[in-house]
Write a protein that holds these residues in place. Structure first.
Motif, PDB file in Angstrom:
ATOM      1  N   ARG A 101     -27.667  17.899 -50.016  1.00 55.82           N
ATOM      2  CA  ARG A 101     -27.330  17.151 -51.235  1.00 55.82           C
ATOM      3  C   ARG A 101     -28.502  16.362 -51.799  1.00 55.82           C
ATOM      4  O   ARG A 101     -28.373  15.763 -52.863  1.00 55.82           O
ATOM      5  N   LEU A 102     -29.617  16.357 -51.092  1.00 55.06           N
ATOM      6  CA  LEU A 102     -30.770  15.598 -51.585  1.00 55.06           C
ATOM      7  C   LEU A 102     -31.459  16.362 -52.715  1.00 55.06           C
ATOM      8  O   LEU A 102     -31.533  17.597 -52.691  1.00 55.06           O
ATOM      9  N   PRO A 103     -31.987  15.648 -53.679  1.00 51.15           N
ATOM     10  CA  PRO A 103     -32.687  16.329 -54.777  1.00 51.15           C
ATOM     11  C   PRO A 103     -34.047  16.838 -54.327  1.00 51.15           C
ATOM     12  O   PRO A 103     -34.607  16.388 -53.320  1.00 51.15           O
ATOM     13  N   VAL A 104     -34.590  17.763 -55.091  1.00 56.86           N
ATOM     14  CA  VAL A 104     -35.914  18.302 -54.780  1.00 56.86           C
ATOM     15  C   VAL A 104     -36.953  17.184 -54.797  1.00 56.86           C
ATOM     16  O   VAL A 104     -37.922  17.211 -54.040  1.00 56.86           O
ATOM     17  N   ARG A 105     -36.726  16.181 -55.637  1.00 59.48           N
ATOM     18  CA  ARG A 105     -37.677  15.068 -55.732  1.00 59.48           C
ATOM     19  C   ARG A 105     -37.890  14.409 -54.366  1.00 59.48           C
ATOM     20  O   ARG A 105     -38.998  13.965 -54.026  1.00 59.48           O
ATOM     21  N   TYR A 106     -36.828  14.309 -53.563  1.00 58.05           N
ATOM     22  CA  TYR A 106     -36.949  13.679 -52.242  1.00 58.05           C
ATOM     23  C   TYR A 106     -37.905  14.472 -51.349  1.00 58.05           C
ATOM     24  O   TYR A 106     -38.755  13.899 -50.671  1.00 58.05           O
ATOM     25  N   PHE A 107     -37.774  15.792 -51.360  1.00 64.88           N
ATOM     26  CA  PHE A 107     -38.629  16.619 -50.504  1.00 64.88           C
ATOM     27  C   PHE A 107     -40.059  16.677 -51.025  1.00 64.88           C
ATOM     28  O   PHE A 107     -40.977  16.986 -50.270  1.00 64.88           O
ATOM     29  N   ASP A 108     -40.249  16.386 -52.322  1.00 65.36           N
ATOM     30  CA  ASP A 108     -41.593  16.335 -52.863  1.00 65.36           C
ATOM     31  C   ASP A 108     -42.313  15.048 -52.492  1.00 65.36           C
ATOM     32  O   ASP A 108     -43.542  14.981 -52.559  1.00 65.36           O
ATOM     33  N   THR A 109     -41.568  13.995 -52.144  1.00 70.72           N
ATOM     34  CA  THR A 109     -42.171  12.694 -51.873  1.00 70.72           C
ATOM     35  C   THR A 109     -42.169  12.325 -50.393  1.00 70.72           C
ATOM     36  O   THR A 109     -42.783  11.331 -50.015  1.00 70.72           O
ATOM     37  N   GLU A 110     -41.468  13.079 -49.562  1.00 68.74           N
ATOM     38  CA  GLU A 110     -41.412  12.796 -48.126  1.00 68.74           C
ATOM     39  C   GLU A 110     -42.069  13.922 -47.334  1.00 68.74           C
ATOM     40  O   GLU A 110     -41.993  15.093 -47.725  1.00 68.74           O
ATOM     41  N   SER A 111     -42.694  13.557 -46.246  1.00 70.80           N
ATOM     42  CA  SER A 111     -43.309  14.549 -45.362  1.00 70.80           C
ATOM     43  C   SER A 111     -42.230  15.409 -44.715  1.00 70.80           C
ATOM     44  O   SER A 111     -41.248  14.896 -44.178  1.00 70.80           O
ATOM     45  N   ARG A 112     -42.424  16.720 -44.783  1.00 74.84           N
ATOM     46  CA  ARG A 112     -41.447  17.618 -44.151  1.00 74.84           C
ATOM     47  C   ARG A 112     -41.374  17.387 -42.654  1.00 74.84           C
ATOM     48  O   ARG A 112     -40.295  17.438 -42.051  1.00 74.84           O
ATOM     49  N   GLY A 113     -42.535  17.124 -42.046  1.00 78.03           N
ATOM     50  CA  GLY A 113     -42.544  16.861 -40.609  1.00 78.03           C
ATOM     51  C   GLY A 113     -41.760  15.607 -40.261  1.00 78.03           C
ATOM     52  O   GLY A 113     -41.062  15.558 -39.245  1.00 78.03           O
ATOM     53  N   ASP A 114     -41.864  14.574 -41.107  1.00 75.16           N
ATOM     54  CA  ASP A 114     -41.132  13.337 -40.841  1.00 75.16           C
ATOM     55  C   ASP A 114     -39.633  13.558 -41.010  1.00 75.16           C
ATOM     56  O   ASP A 114     -38.829  13.029 -40.242  1.00 75.16           O
ATOM     57  N   ILE A 115     -39.247  14.344 -42.009  1.00 81.52           N
ATOM     58  CA  ILE A 115     -37.825  14.656 -42.203  1.00 81.52           C
ATOM     59  C   ILE A 115     -37.295  15.419 -40.991  1.00 81.52           C
ATOM     60  O   ILE A 115     -36.207  15.116 -40.472  1.00 81.52           O
ATOM     61  N   LEU A 116     -38.061  16.406 -40.519  1.00 76.94           N
ATOM     62  CA  LEU A 116     -37.647  17.160 -39.330  1.00 76.94           C
ATOM     63  C   LEU A 116     -37.572  16.253 -38.114  1.00 76.94           C
ATOM     64  O   LEU A 116     -36.674  16.397 -37.273  1.00 76.94           O
ATOM     65  N   SER A 117     -38.500  15.304 -38.015  1.00 78.28           N
ATOM     66  CA  SER A 117     -38.486  14.385 -36.882  1.00 78.28           C
ATOM     67  C   SER A 117     -37.230  13.528 -36.891  1.00 78.28           C
ATOM     68  O   SER A 117     -36.631  13.264 -35.847  1.00 78.28           O
ATOM     69  N   ARG A 118     -36.811  13.096 -38.061  1.00 82.83           N
ATOM     70  CA  ARG A 118     -35.578  12.308 -38.158  1.00 82.83           C
ATOM     71  C   ARG A 118     -34.358  13.142 -37.777  1.00 82.83           C
ATOM     72  O   ARG A 118     -33.444  12.646 -37.119  1.00 82.83           O
ATOM     73  N   ALA A 119     -34.355  14.396 -38.224  1.00 81.54           N
ATOM     74  CA  ALA A 119     -33.191  15.247 -37.985  1.00 81.54           C
ATOM     75  C   ALA A 119     -33.125  15.766 -36.552  1.00 81.54           C
ATOM     76  O   ALA A 119     -32.045  16.177 -36.097  1.00 81.54           O
ATOM     77  N   THR A 120     -34.238  15.746 -35.825  1.00 78.48           N
ATOM     78  CA  THR A 120     -34.245  16.283 -34.460  1.00 78.48           C
ATOM     79  C   THR A 120     -34.598  15.207 -33.442  1.00 78.48           C
ATOM     80  O   THR A 120     -33.761  14.789 -32.653  1.00 78.48           O
ATOM     81  N   LYS A 124     -45.372  24.982 -66.860  1.00 78.26           N
ATOM     82  CA  LYS A 124     -44.666  26.259 -66.898  1.00 78.26           C
ATOM     83  C   LYS A 124     -43.532  26.299 -65.875  1.00 78.26           C
ATOM     84  O   LYS A 124     -42.376  26.574 -66.208  1.00 78.26           O
ATOM     85  N   THR A 125     -43.873  26.038 -64.631  1.00 81.42           N
ATOM     86  CA  THR A 125     -42.856  26.093 -63.583  1.00 81.42           C
ATOM     87  C   THR A 125     -41.860  24.953 -63.718  1.00 81.42           C
ATOM     88  O   THR A 125     -40.722  25.069 -63.276  1.00 81.42           O
ATOM     89  N   THR A 126     -42.277  23.869 -64.341  1.00 80.22           N
ATOM     90  CA  THR A 126     -41.344  22.766 -64.573  1.00 80.22           C
ATOM     91  C   THR A 126     -40.161  23.227 -65.418  1.00 80.22           C
ATOM     92  O   THR A 126     -39.023  22.799 -65.203  1.00 80.22           O
ATOM     93  N   LEU A 127     -40.413  24.119 -66.370  1.00 73.91           N
ATOM     94  CA  LEU A 127     -39.309  24.652 -67.179  1.00 73.91           C
ATOM     95  C   LEU A 127     -38.299  25.374 -66.295  1.00 73.91           C
ATOM     96  O   LEU A 127     -37.079  25.216 -66.469  1.00 73.91           O
ATOM     97  N   ALA A 128     -38.810  26.168 -65.340  1.00 75.27           N
ATOM     98  CA  ALA A 128     -37.898  26.865 -64.427  1.00 75.27           C
ATOM     99  C   ALA A 128     -37.155  25.875 -63.544  1.00 75.27           C
ATOM    100  O   ALA A 128     -35.952  26.023 -63.289  1.00 75.27           O
ATOM    101  N   ASN A 129     -37.836  24.831 -63.075  1.00 76.99           N
ATOM    102  CA  ASN A 129     -37.178  23.815 -62.249  1.00 76.99           C
ATOM    103  C   ASN A 129     -36.067  23.100 -63.013  1.00 76.99           C
ATOM    104  O   ASN A 129     -35.015  22.787 -62.452  1.00 76.99           O
ATOM    105  N   LEU A 130     -36.316  22.839 -64.291  1.00 77.20           N
ATOM    106  CA  LEU A 130     -35.290  22.196 -65.121  1.00 77.20           C
ATOM    107  C   LEU A 130     -34.123  23.145 -65.366  1.00 77.20           C
ATOM    108  O   LEU A 130     -32.961  22.736 -65.358  1.00 77.20           O
ATOM    109  N   LEU A 131     -34.450  24.411 -65.566  1.00 77.35           N
ATOM    110  CA  LEU A 131     -33.400  25.399 -65.843  1.00 77.35           C
ATOM    111  C   LEU A 131     -32.483  25.566 -64.638  1.00 77.35           C
ATOM    112  O   LEU A 131     -31.263  25.720 -64.778  1.00 77.35           O
TER     113      LEU A 131
END
Length: 670
Positions: A172-191, A463-470
């Motif tokens: 349920r988290l927006p893409v913005r959250y994953f763009d601003t947080e370290s993936r490794g830190d998110i995985l560390s929290r979840a595991t 360019k890709t921002t248009l696809a992200n918005l769509l």
């Protein structure tokens, strides 16, 4: 790196690689501890049974020393009695000793109610008492075993629920959250953090309850033996409490930093592992090792401080406990000599004194584990409390309000079945990743059903921002985007995205067979459909050359395949999905020229009668698009067909000349 990745990582809101920096947030140990307790109380029935079992088990355990004290009295009375003249009573002997002036011996004998002059040790009575003590300890062990089993059930169910909540939260988290947080830190929290919570609860929950019950039970039993000695023993409690609180207050920030440093280290390791080829190519192994050493040293410092500071608690507790033990032994000896307390009573009280100090020491020893567990829970809760995507509208509401271009069908529940025609319109759209730095302002763009819209422009143009918005990875700030004249914000995200097929430059494959990867997103496809999709994407030949063909298991994001082969699989996935709208982001960038021509031909067939958005840097791949849109700095600077844009001599012509300078003279006859 794809344009989408580049645009997201270099957007003004974050800056390059800002995902590695953890977001600062207030820390509240007590609030996290209370929340963890609330999660546990969801199993109130089990906890009630655990408490009752703990009370019974501890009761049997604390009665044991007093029963053993009774055995000691019997043995001591027999040892003394066998040396005394038979025929006289204990009272007569005491009076005779006082008459002779031996009051010390008289006091000692007066405190021995089991003394029988001339009689030795009553082995039968001693054996009976020892049998009672053994039975009490066995029953205590049985109740404690059942208690531990139930505690394990409660803890694992609680952590199972926590993992479930984390998984659904990530969805349920927006893409913005994953763009601003370290993936490794998110995985560390979840595991790591969730596992640490489980370990801490498992090792402390039963022990905490039993320690508290033991302290209460021991105090009650000590009062039945000697109120004076009980007061001496209880005086140590506030001293221990003050020491524990003072040290814990200083160690908790260190535990918090320990797990934050763990998350940063995991983030660095994940980043370096996923990009190890580039690290080696650019000779950055030494730099990566230095950064790792910095994170590792920071984790070492935080963990050392946390464990050392909290580790001071237990020695301090034992020091206070030993002082208390000396006081009890001295005062108890005086009481025995005065005849006001039996030798068995002193022995039982000394056992209780140790039994009283032990749980207090255990509580102190568990302080570091509790703090570590709550610190991890705090990090998990901060993830669970992160802002989510705006809620979806109910699907039934959407199907009842079909756009004008949509053909209506019928469902069993009476609602209309949506059939996507594929008209897409950006109407006065404005968007920015950061309010301080606008990216797209007042953009208008319409794609009619079946049209192919090519979007070109320099890196970072939007360019890709248009696809992200769509796709509603982000929502527009102003204006609206419509699908078949329905605002996409009025559509459930799942229903909206099911109308799209997406092929990105950054391929994504998961651990599983090639068949499963191609069939990802399709509803129960047949074997023939999977093979046909692979053949259409020109992937069938290389798949059949693999040892297990379509049953070949891919590991580690398909690293055993070449970049081009991985991209062919993602293209086959799009073929099989048979979407109404296609988004192709440099979909053939990793394939060779011959295969690109074949795939381009297949994709031309795939785009037929479908609305398509093609984001391209190779302008040769979009020459036959119905319309080419040229973007610069988030704005559309020109649009038209390939020939029209070349003839106008604008931004597109400059881009084309930069790529095909040697062929510009031949373009008019093309």
């Amino acid at each position: 790196m794809s344009s989408s990745t580049q645009e997201r990582r270099t957007s003004p809101a974050r800056g390059p690689m800002a995902m590695g920096a953890p977001v600062a947030k207030p820390d509240d140990f007590r609030a996290s501890a209370r929340r963890l307790l609330r999660d546990l109380t969801a199993h109130r029935g089990h906890i009630l049974v655990i408490t009752v079992l703990g009370v019974i088990g501890v009761a049997f355990s604390v009665v044991g020393p007093k029963v053993l004290g009774r055995a000691t009295d019997l043995v001591f009375a027999g040892a003394i009695g066998q040396h005394l003249p038979a025929g006289a009573t204990r009272e007569q002997l005491v009076e005779g000793l006082r008459a002779r002036g031996d009051s010390r011996m008289a006091d000692l004998l007066s405190g021995m109610p089991d003394l029988v002059p001339g009689s030795g040790v009553d082995t039968g009575a001693v054996a009976q008492v020892l049998a009672w003590a053994l039975g009490l300890y066995v029953l205590s062990s049985v109740f404690t075993w059942v208690q531990v089993w139930l505690t394990t059930t409660v803890v694992q169910r609680t952590v199972h629920r926590m993992r479930h909540d984390v998984e659904h939260k990530l969805e349920r988290l927006p893409v913005r959250y994953f763009d601003t947080e370290s993936r490794g830190d998110i995985l560390s929290r979840a595991t790591n953090d969730v596992d640490n919570v489980a370990q801490s609860l498992q090792q402390t929950m039963t022990q905490l309850l039993n320690s508290a019950l033991t302290v209460l039970g021991v105090i009650v039993m000590m009062l039945t033996i000697s109120p004076l000695l009980t007061i001496v023993a209880v005086v140590s409690i506030p001293v221990m409490a003050v020491i524990t609180m003072a040290i814990a207050k200083r160690s908790q920030p260190q535990f918090r930093e320990q797990w934050a440093a763990t998350g940063r280290l995991n983030g660095h390791v994940e980043e370096m592992y996923s990009g190890q080829l580039l690290v080696k190519v650019f000779g950055q192994r030494a730099g990566a090792q230095r950064t790792f050493a910095e994170h590792n040293d920071a984790l070492y410092e935080a963990a050392f401080k946390a464990q050392f500071v909290s580790g001071i608690i237990q020695p301090a507790m034992w020091f206070v406990s030993n002082l208390n033990f000396v006081l009890v032994a001295v005062i108890g000896g005086v009481r025995v000599a005065s005849g006001s307390l039996s030798i068995g009573g002193v022995q039982a009280f000394i056992q209780y004194s140790r039994q009283f100090s032990q749980p207090l020491g255990q509580l102190a020893a568990m302080a570091n584990m509790l703090q570590s567990g709550v610190a991890s829970a705090e990090r998990v809760y901060s993830l669970l409390d992160a802002e989510e995507e705006s809620p979806d509208v109910p699907s039934r509401t959407v199907t009842a309000t079909v756009g004008d271009d949509v053909a209506g069908g019928g469902r069993a529940d009476g609602s209309a079945e949506r059939t996507v025609a594929g008209r897409v319109a950006f109407e006065d759209v404005s968007f920015s990743y950061s309010p301080e730095t606008p990216l797209i302002e007042h953009l208008d763009l319409v794609a009619e059903p079946g049209q192919t819209i090519a979007i070109v422009g320099p890196t970072g143009a939007g360019k890709t921002t248009l696809a992200n918005l769509l796709l509603r990875y982000y929502d527009v700030d102003d204006g609206r985007i419509t699908l078949d004249r329905t605002d996409i914000r009025a559509l459930p995200r799942g229903e909206l995205r099911s109308a799209f097929g997406v092929v990105l430059q950054d391929t994504w494959l998961f651990t599983g067979t090639i068949r499963d990867n191609i069939a990802y997103g399709a509803a129960h496809p047949t074997e023939d459909a999977v093979v046909s999709a692979a053949a259409a994407a020109h992937a069938d030949h290389f798949i059949r050359t693999l040892p297990d063909g379509y049953d070949t298991v891919l590991d580690d994001d398909g690293s055993s395949l070449s970049a081009g082969q991985r991209q062919l699989l993602t293209i086959a996935r799009a073929f099989l999905a048979d979407p109404s709208i296609l988004i192709l982001d440099e979909a053939t960038s990793s394939v060779d020229t011959r295969t690109e021509a074949l795939v381009q031909e297949a994709m031309d067939r795939l785009r037929r009668d479908r609305t398509s958005f093609v984001i391209a840097h190779r302008l040769s791949t979009i020459r036959h698009a119905d319309r080419i849109v040229v973007m610069e700095q988030g704005a559309i600077v020109e649009q038209g067909s390939h020939d029209q844009l070349l003839a106008s001599g604008g931004a597109y012509a400059r881009l084309y000349q930069a790529q095909f300078s040697g062929a510009v003279a031949e373009e008019p006859s093309a």
